[in-house]
Design an enzyme around this catalytic site. Structure first.
Site, mmCIF file in Angstrom:
data_model
loop_
_atom_site.group_PDB
_atom_site.id
_atom_site.type_symbol
_atom_site.label_atom_id
_atom_site.label_comp_id
_atom_site.label_asym_id
_atom_site.label_seq_id
_atom_site.Cartn_x
_atom_site.Cartn_y
_atom_site.Cartn_z
ATOM 1 N N SER A 63 0.795 -1.235 0.000
ATOM 2 C CA SER A 63 0.000 0.000 0.000
ATOM 3 C C SER A 63 0.826 1.283 0.000
ATOM 4 O O SER A 63 0.245 2.363 -0.126
ATOM 5 C CB SER A 63 -0.940 0.023 1.200
ATOM 6 O OG SER A 63 -2.033 -0.805 0.959
ATOM 7 N N LYS A 66 0.153 3.496 -2.849
ATOM 8 C CA LYS A 66 -1.111 4.221 -3.047
ATOM 9 C C LYS A 66 -0.936 5.741 -3.235
ATOM 10 O O LYS A 66 -1.511 6.311 -4.161
ATOM 11 C CB LYS A 66 -2.075 3.927 -1.889
ATOM 12 C CG LYS A 66 -2.647 2.512 -1.927
ATOM 13 C CD LYS A 66 -3.420 2.207 -0.651
ATOM 14 C CE LYS A 66 -4.075 0.844 -0.677
ATOM 15 N NZ LYS A 66 -4.674 0.491 0.628
ATOM 16 N N TYR A 188 -4.148 -2.735 -9.817
ATOM 17 C CA TYR A 188 -3.856 -2.430 -8.411
ATOM 18 C C TYR A 188 -2.939 -3.495 -7.796
ATOM 19 O O TYR A 188 -1.965 -3.179 -7.095
ATOM 20 C CB TYR A 188 -5.182 -2.326 -7.633
ATOM 21 C CG TYR A 188 -5.011 -2.328 -6.138
ATOM 22 C CD1 TYR A 188 -4.500 -1.207 -5.479
ATOM 23 C CD2 TYR A 188 -5.341 -3.445 -5.371
ATOM 24 C CE1 TYR A 188 -4.326 -1.213 -4.099
ATOM 25 C CE2 TYR A 188 -5.172 -3.456 -4.002
ATOM 26 C CZ TYR A 188 -4.656 -2.346 -3.370
ATOM 27 O OH TYR A 188 -4.470 -2.349 -1.999
ATOM 28 N N TYR A 240 -4.984 4.771 7.836
ATOM 29 C CA TYR A 240 -6.278 4.083 7.951
ATOM 30 C C TYR A 240 -7.014 4.433 9.248
ATOM 31 O O TYR A 240 -7.113 5.607 9.604
ATOM 32 C CB TYR A 240 -6.080 2.558 7.871
ATOM 33 C CG TYR A 240 -5.308 2.050 6.688
ATOM 34 C CD1 TYR A 240 -5.572 2.530 5.406
ATOM 35 C CD2 TYR A 240 -4.335 1.071 6.828
ATOM 36 C CE1 TYR A 240 -4.881 2.030 4.311
ATOM 37 C CE2 TYR A 240 -3.642 0.568 5.734
ATOM 38 C CZ TYR A 240 -3.925 1.056 4.486
ATOM 39 O OH TYR A 240 -3.239 0.566 3.414
ATOM 40 N N VAL A 258 1.470 -3.654 3.980
ATOM 41 C CA VAL A 258 1.393 -4.900 4.750
ATOM 42 C C VAL A 258 2.648 -5.774 4.655
ATOM 43 O O VAL A 258 2.740 -6.767 5.359
ATOM 44 C CB VAL A 258 0.140 -5.751 4.400
ATOM 45 C CG1 VAL A 258 -1.111 -5.112 4.918
ATOM 46 C CG2 VAL A 258 0.066 -6.046 2.922
HETATM 47 N N1 GLU Z 1 -2.137 -5.439 -1.555
HETATM 48 C C1 GLU Z 1 -2.632 -5.247 -0.229
HETATM 49 C C2 GLU Z 1 -4.133 -5.360 -0.201
HETATM 50 O O1 GLU Z 1 -4.797 -4.762 -0.963
HETATM 51 C C3 GLU Z 1 -2.170 -3.922 0.292
HETATM 52 C C4 GLU Z 1 -2.680 -3.608 1.693
HETATM 53 C C5 GLU Z 1 -1.715 -2.773 2.514
HETATM 54 O O2 GLU Z 1 -0.518 -2.788 2.240
HETATM 55 O O3 GLU Z 1 -2.165 -2.083 3.462
HETATM 56 O O4 GLU Z 1 -4.695 -6.068 0.578
#
Ligand code: GLU
Length: 312
Positions: A63, A66, A188, A240, A258
């Site tokens: 993420s 993003k 994504y 988040y 993550v």
């Molecule tokens: N590819 C992961 C997902 O969409 C990224 C989530 C993250 O890194 O917070 O679940």
């Protein structure tokens, strides 16, 4: 002569060992990560890079991609067009919440998965192949070197992405996505599987800190106005459902992933990156959060701090 910043960072190498948490396993390939790996890197806007631990160990960006892909969507479509598709409001939800804002029927912000899948769909390109190559080149320019791609992580996430697939189809149902939701999902998941090191992440954060200009290559990667926009959203939404805690205790725009990385950006000064794969209940590196809290306190990095003596 020893460098005082390097000495200081090395004094943190053992900090937060007992932070707890668990390695992500909902993407099967991530479960193989060595939970004890650790890296801490700082890149300054005048081009110095300080590293402690496994700063050159590669892992998937997840993420942390993003905010960068959102910046590319802003460049390609303009802020007004992007705002038609994704809001900039903190949701207080977990990263993978299957929901839209009930008033607007749009994703609350581009840092949660619903908004990030939407932002990925807004990148220009004739097909997914071209769109992803643009995303990869864009992230590479922020890092100042060509970033690779982890095909195993990509396949592993693609084959288990039931929740993100549900989100993509919900976005199509509400016409946030105007074309094939599987294409946006694939885009994504590809972006999440780009390979970075903690040194790369610090440099990417420093490029944001430097208003969109990479401190080493001196390339202008993104427009300063887009960077301000992205940093604002990172400040309010980057962590988040722990965004409020984070901005109170650490006080810098940030984004986590993550795999165990966290970046923080102190505008005009530096980019910071920490890596440790054990995650807390919000999906943030547990040790990474502790290290950030301590550095912010001791180096007086909090954005609201008035007398600052942390200039490079
Ligand atoms: N590819 C992961 C997902 O969409 C990224 C989530 C993250 O890194 O917070 O679940």
């Amino acid at each position: 002569m020893r460098n005082p910043i390097q000495d200081y960072l090395e004094s943190l190498a053992d900090h937060g060992h007992d932070a707890g948490g668990a390695v992500a396993d909902y993407i099967p390939e991530l479960a193989a990560a060595d939970p004890d790996r650790f890296a801490l890197c700082i890149a300054t806007v005048d081009g110095h890079l300080y590293t402690v631990g496994d700063g050159d160990l590669p892992y998937s960006i997840q993420s942390i991609s993003k905010p960068f892909t959102y910046a590319l969507a802003l460049q390609d479509r303009g802020a007004a067009a992007v705002a038609q598709k994704v809001d900039v409001e903190p949701s207080g939800d977990a990263f993978n919440e299957i929901s839209l804002d009930p008033r607007t029927n749009r994703p609350s912000n581009p840092m949660i998965n619903a908004g990030a899948i939407t932002a990925a769909s807004l990148v220009d390109g004739v097909d997914n192949e071209e769109r992803f190559e643009r995303v990869r080149q864009w992230h590479s320019a922020f890092a100042g070197r060509q970033l690779g791609f982890d095909a195993q992580v990509y396949q592993s996430e693609l084959s288990t992405a039931h929740r993100n697939r549900a989100i993509a189809h919900m976005l199509r149902e509400f016409e946030v996505l105007e074309s094939d939701p599987e294409g946006a999902l694939d885009q994504y998941i590809r972006q999440c599987a780009m390979k970075v090191t903690t040194e790369d992440l610090a440099m990417m954060a420093a490029t944001l800190a430097n208003g969109g200009v990479n401190p080493i290559s001196e390339e202008r990667v993104a427009q300063a106005t887009d960077v301000e926009h992205v940093l604002s959203v990172m400040t309010s939404c980057g962590m988040y459902d722990a965004a409020g805690d984070w901005i109170t205790s650490v006080g810098v725009p940030a984004k986590s992933g993550v795999s165990g990385g966290i970046i923080g950006v102190l505008p005009g000064q530096l980019g910071l990156a920490v890596f440790s794969p054990r995650l807390d209940s919000h999906g943030h590196s547990a040790r990474g959060v502790e290290v950030f809290e301590r550095i912010s306190d001791e180096m007086e990095l909090h954005l609201m701090h008035v007398t600052r003596n942390s200039r490079t």
